[in-house]
Design a protein around this motif. Structure first.
Motif, PDB file in Angstrom:
ATOM      1  N   VAL A 206       0.965  -1.131  -0.047  1.00  0.00           N
ATOM      2  CA  VAL A 206       0.038  -0.054  -0.074  1.00  0.00           C
ATOM      3  C   VAL A 206       0.741   1.252  -0.147  1.00  0.00           C
ATOM      4  N   ALA A 207       1.856   1.346   0.917  1.00  0.00           N
ATOM      5  CA  ALA A 207       2.891   2.367   1.096  1.00  0.00           C
ATOM      6  C   ALA A 207       3.472   2.622  -0.484  1.00  0.00           C
ATOM      7  N   GLY A 208       3.992   1.461  -1.237  1.00  0.00           N
ATOM      8  CA  GLY A 208       4.483   1.607  -2.447  1.00  0.00           C
ATOM      9  C   GLY A 208       3.671   2.248  -3.624  1.00  0.00           C
ATOM     10  N   VAL A 209       2.266   1.626  -3.414  1.00  0.00           N
ATOM     11  CA  VAL A 209       1.415   2.127  -4.416  1.00  0.00           C
ATOM     12  C   VAL A 209       1.053   3.813  -4.230  1.00  0.00           C
ATOM     13  N   LEU A 210       0.936   4.162  -3.027  1.00  0.00           N
ATOM     14  CA  LEU A 210       0.546   5.444  -2.610  1.00  0.00           C
ATOM     15  C   LEU A 210       1.994   6.403  -3.111  1.00  0.00           C
ATOM     16  N   ALA A 211       2.792   5.897  -2.933  1.00  0.00           N
ATOM     17  CA  ALA A 211       4.105   6.717  -3.194  1.00  0.00           C
ATOM     18  C   ALA A 211       4.306   6.708  -4.920  1.00  0.00           C
ATOM     19  N   LEU A 212       3.980   5.774  -5.546  1.00  0.00           N
ATOM     20  CA  LEU A 212       3.912   5.912  -6.954  1.00  0.00           C
ATOM     21  C   LEU A 212       3.004   6.895  -7.432  1.00  0.00           C
TER      22      LEU A 212
ATOM     23  N   SER B 236       1.916   9.366  -5.983  1.00  0.00           N
ATOM     24  CA  SER B 236       2.348  10.745  -5.687  1.00  0.00           C
ATOM     25  C   SER B 236       3.276  11.404  -6.541  1.00  0.00           C
ATOM     26  N   LEU B 237       3.840  10.682  -7.364  1.00  0.00           N
ATOM     27  CA  LEU B 237       5.079  10.894  -8.012  1.00  0.00           C
ATOM     28  C   LEU B 237       4.452  12.067  -9.268  1.00  0.00           C
ATOM     29  N   PRO B 238       3.730  11.732 -10.109  1.00  0.00           N
ATOM     30  CA  PRO B 238       3.174  12.561 -11.061  1.00  0.00           C
ATOM     31  C   PRO B 238       2.632  14.047 -10.499  1.00  0.00           C
ATOM     32  N   VAL B 239       2.113  13.832  -9.214  1.00  0.00           N
ATOM     33  CA  VAL B 239       1.459  15.084  -8.695  1.00  0.00           C
ATOM     34  C   VAL B 239       2.674  15.961  -8.235  1.00  0.00           C
ATOM     35  N   LEU B 240       3.612  15.333  -7.567  1.00  0.00           N
ATOM     36  CA  LEU B 240       4.719  16.004  -6.813  1.00  0.00           C
ATOM     37  C   LEU B 240       5.738  16.724  -8.301  1.00  0.00           C
ATOM     38  N   SER B 241       5.786  15.777  -9.402  1.00  0.00           N
ATOM     39  CA  SER B 241       6.592  16.215 -10.643  1.00  0.00           C
ATOM     40  C   SER B 241       5.623  17.680 -11.267  1.00  0.00           C
ATOM     41  N   PHE B 242       4.451  17.415 -11.196  1.00  0.00           N
ATOM     42  CA  PHE B 242       3.772  18.951 -11.877  1.00  0.00           C
ATOM     43  C   PHE B 242       3.995  19.936 -10.547  1.00  0.00           C
ATOM     44  N   ALA B 243       3.880  19.603  -9.557  1.00  0.00           N
ATOM     45  CA  ALA B 243       4.078  20.658  -8.393  1.00  0.00           C
ATOM     46  C   ALA B 243       5.559  21.445  -8.575  1.00  0.00           C
ATOM     47  N   ALA B 244       6.385  20.575  -8.918  1.00  0.00           N
ATOM     48  CA  ALA B 244       7.830  20.894  -8.878  1.00  0.00           C
ATOM     49  C   ALA B 244       8.224  21.766 -10.236  1.00  0.00           C
TER      50      ALA B 244
END
Length: 164
Positions: free
Chosen positions: A69-75, A77-85
């Motif tokens: 579950v932690a891995g799926v949630l981290a995966l 979150s990557l696009p969201v954080l990429s757009f935010a950056a």
């Protein structure tokens, strides 16, 4: 009244002090009682091991599910954080295309670093030298073994074996 051997076995399992048994028993009875007590002890040890393994498996399954579950949630979150950056860099005054290009290049640099680290670790992997040496030693010993000499003049009787 119950069997004295059972009382002793129960006392050993529970840790209670029991007065010595004064009944005279034959050696066969003593051996039978000792065998029964050893059998009970082995069964109890097996039951304890099964219970411990069952508990460890449950913990392992729970831990595995949690890490998944932690891995799926981290995966996710990557696009969201990429757009935010990228939009954060854009807010600093750089063009939007350049902002996304910088974020993409940063991910490629991180991937390259991870690949270099993996290659360094893979180069340190060595064959199991001790096992190979042991296997070669065993093979060398077995090559020098000669079969047991048999007498040529006498015929050996075949032995009937039971199927039970």
């Amino acid at each position: 009244m119950s069997d004295p051997g059972t009382q002793v076995a129960d006392a050993v399992r529970t840790g209670t002090v029991v007065q010595p048994v004064t009944t005279d028993r034959s050696i066969g009875q003593l051996v039978a009682a000792a065998t029964a007590e050893m059998s009970a002890l082995v069964h109890d040890e097996i039951a304890l091991a099964k219970a411990e393994i069952r508990q460890d498996v449950k913990r392992g399954v729970t831990g595995g599910a949690a890490i998944t579950v932690a891995g799926v949630l981290a995966l996710f979150s990557l696009p969201v954080l990429s757009f935010a950056a990228a939009y954060g860099i854009h807010n600093l005054g750089l063009g939007l295309a350049w902002s996304f290009l910088i974020v993409g290049a940063a991910f490629l640099v991180l991937a390259a670093l991870a690949a270099v680290l993996a290659l360094l670790k893979f180069k340190k992997v060595k064959p199991p030298e001790k096992s190979i040496a042991s296997a070669k030693e065993t093979a060398a010993v077995l090559q020098n073994v000669k079969p047991h000499p048999r007498r040529v003049g006498k015929r050996v009787k075949s032995v009937a074996r039971s199927s039970a």
